[in-house]
Design an enzyme around this catalytic site. Sequence first.
Site, PDB file in Angstrom:
ATOM      1  N   PRO A  81      76.593  16.336  75.661  1.00  0.00           N
ATOM      2  CG  PRO A  81      75.545  18.418  75.835  1.00  0.00           C
ATOM      3  CD  PRO A  81      75.373  16.969  76.190  1.00  0.00           C
ATOM      4  CG  MET A  82      81.004  15.918  77.478  1.00  0.00           C
ATOM      5  SD  MET A  82      81.861  14.425  78.038  1.00  0.00           S
ATOM      6  CE  MET A  82      81.489  13.299  76.665  1.00  0.00           C
ATOM      7  CB  CYS A 110      78.451  25.247  79.804  1.00  0.00           C
ATOM      8  SG  CYS A 110      80.248  25.300  79.533  1.00  0.00           S
ATOM      9  CE  LYS A 118      74.032  18.017  79.938  1.00  0.00           C
ATOM     10  NZ  LYS A 118      74.912  18.464  81.023  1.00  0.00           N
ATOM     11  CG  ASN A 154      74.798  14.735  82.672  1.00  0.00           C
ATOM     12  OD1 ASN A 154      75.234  15.874  82.532  1.00  0.00           O
ATOM     13  ND2 ASN A 154      75.536  13.688  82.409  1.00  0.00           N
ATOM     14  N   GLY A 155      75.298  12.910  85.352  1.00  0.00           N
ATOM     15  CA  GLY A 155      76.309  13.111  86.381  1.00  0.00           C
ATOM     16  C   GLY A 155      76.823  11.827  86.982  1.00  0.00           C
ATOM     17  CG  ASP A 156      79.923  11.555  89.430  1.00  0.00           C
ATOM     18  OD1 ASP A 156      80.561  12.176  88.559  1.00  0.00           O
ATOM     19  OD2 ASP A 156      80.122  11.705  90.652  1.00  0.00           O
ATOM     20  NE  ARG A 170      83.003  14.150  84.642  1.00  0.00           N
ATOM     21  CZ  ARG A 170      83.243  13.954  85.934  1.00  0.00           C
ATOM     22  NH1 ARG A 170      84.491  13.917  86.379  1.00  0.00           N
ATOM     23  NH2 ARG A 170      82.256  13.818  86.782  1.00  0.00           N
TER      24      ARG A 170
END
Length: 325
Positions: A19-20, A103, A143, A204-206, A229
């Site tokens: 989710p972004m 967030c 999250k 999650n991440g990179d 991303r």
Amino acid sequence: MRQLKIGNFETNGYAALAPMAGVADRAMREISLEHGAAYCIGELASAKGISLGDKKSASYLKVSDTERPYGSQLFGCDPLIMAEAAKAAESFEPDFIDINMGCPAPKVAISSGGGSALMKDPLLAARIVEAVVQAVKLPVTVKMRTGWDDDTINAPLLASLVEKAGASAITVHGRTRRQMYAPPVNTDIIKQVKQEVKIPVIANGDIFTPFDAANMYETTGCDFVMVGRGAMGTPWIFSQINAYLKDGTILPEPQLEKKMLTLLDQVDRMVLYKGQRTAMMEARKHTAYYMKGLKGAAELRRMSGTINSKDDILKIIEKAIALNK
């Protein structure tokens, strides 16, 4: 394909769309699912806004069949209000409810006391999960980040508490709130979370390549991965991850013309769902995402910042193809 089971919800694949806020809208979610994302989560909705009848907050709860599998995400710091908002979200029949404790945005984490600010008060975070779990029949997920800052890395503790409170799965973004999105990602903490709980852990991440996804699985022992991303302007990353993790197949990057057709498809959906004016304003950032890695990317991104019509996008695409022959 891997099978991920979150309560009574099941899905197959290797990676989900993160989710972004302001980015992963309905158009992007649909495009990502069509390219192989296992599930997606909606933009975070304010529980307080929903309780006060705010139309914009409530609009984030709507879900179409083209966005499934789908989870509705809520943020807030009051257990009763979060429970009320979860009931409202449940009426739209998402597959699960996700509580945002990750967030880092000041408006969410500082002004409202929600998002990653909840990591500073694990007991309150657990009470929120318990209240939401009791309020709805859907699975409830959380999250989170690794902690608020380097001095308060407490994701394993928080994970244990929310599991006891009834959470069905946990997603861990491998950074503290203080880091925002600066490297590095702390895979050791994600691994510790996985060892601490029995419910599924999503890392999650990179994750920008299939190899990043494979490394995340290997180093953390996680049950699933989530791409944020890494999917911006590159929704085909999901099909690449699926192919590589399934049997080692390395799918090539799509031809530039195909990438640009995907961009136009996404923009057309944005116009359909949001109207011409809003879609064109938001198309500026999405078009810039699709220009990543191209020759002349700086100029193409500058042009993207002035988009007012679809013709403007077509001119950028024409320029991109000319520069990258």
